[in-house]
Design an enzyme around this catalytic site. Sequence first.
Site, PDB file in Angstrom:
ATOM      1  N   GLU A   1     -28.857  -3.298 -31.533  1.00  0.00           N
ATOM      2  CA  GLU A   1     -29.170  -4.351 -32.510  1.00  0.00           C
ATOM      3  C   GLU A   1     -27.898  -4.801 -33.232  1.00  0.00           C
ATOM      4  O   GLU A   1     -27.840  -4.827 -34.454  1.00  0.00           O
ATOM      5  CB  GLU A   1     -30.225  -3.867 -33.509  1.00  0.00           C
ATOM      6  CG  GLU A   1     -31.597  -3.667 -32.921  1.00  0.00           C
ATOM      7  CD  GLU A   1     -32.274  -4.970 -32.523  1.00  0.00           C
ATOM      8  OE1 GLU A   1     -31.955  -6.004 -33.132  1.00  0.00           O
ATOM      9  OE2 GLU A   1     -33.074  -4.938 -31.581  1.00  0.00           O
ATOM     10  N   ASP A   2     -26.885  -5.114 -32.475  1.00  0.00           N
ATOM     11  CA  ASP A   2     -25.666  -5.719 -33.021  1.00  0.00           C
ATOM     12  C   ASP A   2     -24.822  -4.794 -33.881  1.00  0.00           C
ATOM     13  O   ASP A   2     -23.927  -5.257 -34.567  1.00  0.00           O
ATOM     14  CB  ASP A   2     -25.984  -6.965 -33.864  1.00  0.00           C
ATOM     15  CG  ASP A   2     -26.396  -8.117 -33.009  1.00  0.00           C
ATOM     16  OD1 ASP A   2     -25.949  -8.131 -31.856  1.00  0.00           O
ATOM     17  OD2 ASP A   2     -27.144  -8.971 -33.469  1.00  0.00           O
ATOM     18  N   ALA A   3     -25.130  -3.502 -33.898  1.00  0.00           N
ATOM     19  CA  ALA A   3     -24.288  -2.620 -34.702  1.00  0.00           C
ATOM     20  C   ALA A   3     -22.927  -2.471 -34.034  1.00  0.00           C
ATOM     21  O   ALA A   3     -22.791  -2.622 -32.819  1.00  0.00           O
ATOM     22  CB  ALA A   3     -24.954  -1.271 -34.854  1.00  0.00           C
TER      23      ALA A   3
END
Lengths: 356, 1147
Positions: B770-772
């Site tokens: 999730e885009d971390a």
Amino acid sequence: MPTSTQTFNPRRLVGIHAERVTDVSSTDYPGHYPGEDHSWSLDKFRENLTVKVQRLSQRSIDFDIVGVDASIANAFRRIMIAEVPTVCIESVYVWDNTSVIVDEVLAHRIGLVPLNIDPSLIAMKSGPHDTPTDRNTIIFKIDITCSRNPSAPKGSTEPRELYINSELLSSHLVWAPAGEQDEVFAGKPPAPTNPNIVLAKLRPGQSISMELHAVKGVGKDHAKFSPVATASYRILPHIKIKQPIPPEHAEKFQKCFSPGVIKIDPRTKQVSVDEVNVRNDTVSREVLRHPEFADKVELSRVRDYFLFNVESEGPYTPERLLPEAIKVMREKLAVIKKSAEALRDRATDGDVVMAE
Amino acid sequence: MSREGTMSSMDEENEWDLLNKKTWKGIGLADPIKTIEDKWLLLPAFLKIKGLVKQHIDSFNYFVDVDIKNIVKANNKITSDVDPRFWIKYTDIEVGLPDRNESEAIDKRVTPNECRLRDITYSAPIVVTMQYVRGKNIVQRKLCIGRLPIMLRSNKCVLTGKSEAELARMIECPLDPGGYFVVKGTEKVILVQEQLSKNRIIVETDPVKGVVQASCTSSTHGGLKSKTYVATKKGKIYLRHNSIHEDVPIVIALKALGIQSDKEILLLTAGNNEAYKNSFAVNLEDAAKLGVFTRQQALEYIGSRVKINRRVIGPRRPAWEEALEALATIVLAHVPVRGLDFRQKAIFVATMTRRVLMAVDDEKMVDDRDYVGNKRLELAGQLLALLFEDLFKTYNSNLKMAIDKVLKKPSRTNEFDAYNTMRMQGDPLTAGFVRAISTGNWSLKRFKMERAGVTHVLSRLSFISALGMMTRISSQFEKTRKVSGPRALQPSQWGVLCPSDTPEGEACGLVKNLALMTHITTDVEEEPIIRLVHMLGVEDISLSTGTEIYGPNTFVVNVNGTIIGLTRHPHRFVTQFRKLRRARRFSEFVSIYINNHHNAVHIACDGGRICRPAIIVENGRPKVTSEHIALLKKGKATFDDFLRKGLVEYLDVNEENDTYIALYEAEILPTTTHLEIEPFTLLGAVAGLIPYPHHNQSPRNTYQCAMGKQAIGAIAYNQFNRIDTLLYLSVYPQQPMVKTKTIELIGYDKLPAGQNATVAVMSYSGYDIEDALILNKASLDRGYGRCQVLRKNATLIRKYPNGTFDRLADAPVDENGQIAKKYDIVQADGLAGVGERVDPGDVYVNKQSPSNATDNTFTGQAASVPYKNTPLTYKSPVAGNIDKVLISDTENDQTLIKVLIRQTRRPELGDKFSSRHGQKGVCGLIVNQEDMPFNDQGINPDTIMNPHGFPSRMTVGKMIELLAGKAGVLTGTLQYGTAFGGSKVEDMSRILIENGFSYAGKDMLTSGITGEPMEAYVYFGPIYYQKLKHMVMDKMHARARGPRATLTRQPTEGRSREGGLRLGEMERDCLIGYGATQLLLERLMLSSDKFEVNSCSECGLMGYNGWCTYCKSSKKMVSLTIPYAAKLLFQELMAMNVVPRLVVDDA
């Protein structure tokens, strides 16, 4: 007629293809190949192991380690980065700082300055609240005030000429010996390894006065304790020309590799791999992009042929870093060995108390 | 060219020679046409004279230099109702330079920065020159009537025209755009307001009601605004206006305006078009049915329907007179009526009617409200002019009353001098300006204007956010309306409004931003233009009849929406007009274009039009040549020279429709009229930061426009001398490896907000979903992403009206002679020392206030009053350092203390980062250097980004940025990612290959954990990453127990009040569904507002202490545990005469 550099056992090669890398893990362990004995033996290891220094300079060293598993080579690399101790400034006591750089940032910058202190002469502090003594702490002082240069050349706009002490440099860190440090460090007085690091810029009227405490630490706590700028390895490139390259493509073929890797016979335009320089190839895979070379060349790398490059930035000379890493590793092994022996000896009791 | 016959070899040879001969300036016929190199240099030249916020500054300059004089001229006389001999006349008005508004000050000079720091207003005196009657003489005097807040970098600002060194001495940033005000220490921007243009006819249809209407909002310099409609209703056409009760049949309206003959009415409206005639005929019948045939009858008809609002009670006027006045002054007030000549107004109404007829006949003839050419932008200058006019009129009327009051007195001891009365007036202008600008409420009763939120605090979060605010345009449309039209991207926005920079969510598409080269016009005088138009052979409209106006090949000439004449040769006229404009015979901002649908030529010289410059092309050749650019490069020519020589001209959105603009020089055709200066100017300043935006999916650019404003970086050269409420600074900002031309033009390379991170696009550890992002710990140790947060804490050391005052005290000493820990850093003056560390709970301003400060009856010794401690204590959970302490006083002599507290933060888990492509992510894991993968050179990435961020987002620009950045690193140069241009991928790949890297930018990495090579090649290189202001430290919050609200005894809400985390309805539903009753009970009552209550099982009412006050008994009391909120509800119900009874079953 296929040509290649040295002939390596194909099992030692990592395949380099246009979009993927194959056979990255070693397979020479017992039970992988039916009917073959790959049990580890010291003699065989000794026979295969080669360590050779390729280049040594003031600041860096290139050496090869051949015949070990990636895990061992990587362990050395990791230890050199993270676990070989050095001495660095950890606490900064600011008495006065009227420069434009604020205390925390200046302290951070000073902390990153590599020092030439031999860590073996100093004990590690047991914790952040351990009292500083002359055995575990080295004190530096900074006392600098910028002022106008009365003898500045007319019309000059250079701060260096206009002002005195227009920059706080690493050379302004003055060692303040305490206790028996005078004798211990007599041979090599503690100082930054590089005297020209600009830490802050000053203008007339600004002054900095600080006390800096250097302690021993390891790179995994903070990058400043890392003795190396970087320590890394790559594995040896290997080029195999499966079919002869047509003379008209020879130069193009040569250009697909790093300079010196491919030799072209000036007369026959015959293409061959330079056995010595192949190590310089950057494995850009450029050759795989051109359809005319498809199926004519096979790229690979030798899995257990490690070309190390280590740049020293701290007190250690480059050649000392690997032995230091081995020393650390041996200490760690000793701990494990001791614990394992304890485990073996007291296994019947149930619970095991790990040593240390 | 075709050739006949055969040609001898000799001839052919000559032909070739001719082609190869150097004929003109050393250029042969066969040579390729030389392109204008570096024509983009016109852009910096343009910005040099105009600046980035020229629209604000131009508008303000126009107000203080021109408009303010016009306003005073229009209201220049004050007479007395008491003494007819007395008068005051303003002859001139002048706005001075900003100065210090303190009478005792010796050095009157003031800088904006001082105003910011001292919470005062950066304003200049408004000085009027006036003549007035004193006794029997007429005297001339000068008087300051108030102070006007001055726009920074305007004509009146002390910063204008100063060199960088002078600005540095004034502690001002040379890159700061200006264009805002400093009012009471805060920087305020008057946003550009978007409106429908005034004095123009707009035709609309309502397909639901089947109504076609032409409307026109009239606005004159008197400030009166009214809207007139000509609309269809049940097949007939009516004139509608607010001042007339009832819709007036159009024929009656026209008759009232002096066109009595039905034939003439028909000709003026329908002309000779059968379709129009047919649909109009019914209106003529209508008027006949109503018995209106003459002008007198029409005026009577209208007069009886006019709303009369007259304050002065006078003799009742006949209806026709009322009608005449209304028609002359209120209806379509912008059309001039000279004497009682209504001809022009009649033609205007007729034109409106004709436009309605046209739209009824062909529904495509309606206008587009959202078309940018139909919009006008209202700027600070116009708003201030309105405000000034209102305040000035109020001032004059108050002055008149005050003078009348004095003159009324029968016997005066000394000669009356109006000057003294004026000086006694207080400062209504100053107060009015300051109030309006600092609250943003523009409520002008005189102009029926009630607008809130006109001004905004200039966001100084980053340099870009401040700049972005200066180019912002807010729309007057309400945000709740569910229409998509005003929000949609308009094709006419091309080149003038940025297509990317708009917020997401409710204001999407309503808030816009100017493009890089946009200019907003100011008013240009109309009369000279009209005279010129007539000199160019345009016939006066008053002399023409309907037959001529709508005759074939006849074009109507409009100036600012009002018809003034006719021409039969529109193209010749327009060409001549443009030639004169290019020769600079009149303002370059006057636009002219032909509207072929309406057979009209429109000339516009009003303010608020959006325009942009373009290179003029004549005969297929751009007039700007490389020689001109060379002059520009040498600094021998400015943009103004290009304008003056007619090489470049401004085009407004309407005139653009008359042009054929080539995007590139190679695309010039014989019909081309203009050449675009640079394609990337179609983006705004904020979108200009994005490298390769033309390769990105469009919403990503919009996201980046929102995020670029939150990036932490350097905000101004004077950032360390500022004391802002909240200031985020980056410790080591870097200019991006991949720049754009816009970045250089706006100075983002000098005040950057981000760092070039080495990024590996690969998955790592699972903490990057999730885009971390994964960050390298060693990079953080070495200063990557480090930032400072500076927070202002201000207090006033006040003097109270009763003579008491606040004071500062040193640290109190306890009985052992020790100073408590929390007073550790307080020095003898009661303030914390600069540089000291402030721990949570520490006192940094030890202020004490008198306990009887509000007691106005107090008359004792001020020094002997009892004091209570009112210290400022540090509340943040993390320690900070005192950065600055400022002691000053405000304009009303209160001591002001500001303490700036600084925190230096290194990135931690959960901090937000973003690249320049709308790709944001939080830090998911911080990894040791040795665990990071490394390439053959031994380079570790600073950041690992998950490749799943690419496929759905389609941010190809980011990939190219990496490639260009990597090539730049290898060659030691900065690469360009300018929109519609920039470094080419092919060149970048070639650089990579030359340096021994894979052309695709993918490197072979080795895992730092296993030490083995990775099975895939990894996209690896530098990408410019921004650290955003959202940091975990400012958001983290948890509580076990803590404060409760007084009323309900439930835990407070919100982080700032140390509130609880609510178990909401939906969570409650889950627990009900699951059946966890005891958990529910605990969460909703026991851990919240549990309350022990005594209740009577007899009467069911609540008692206390085991006693029922209703039953007067303690026999049947039971003890219950209920939520306090329930108890509260019962009592509130009882107060409403409802008895809730607790029926206790098994107590």
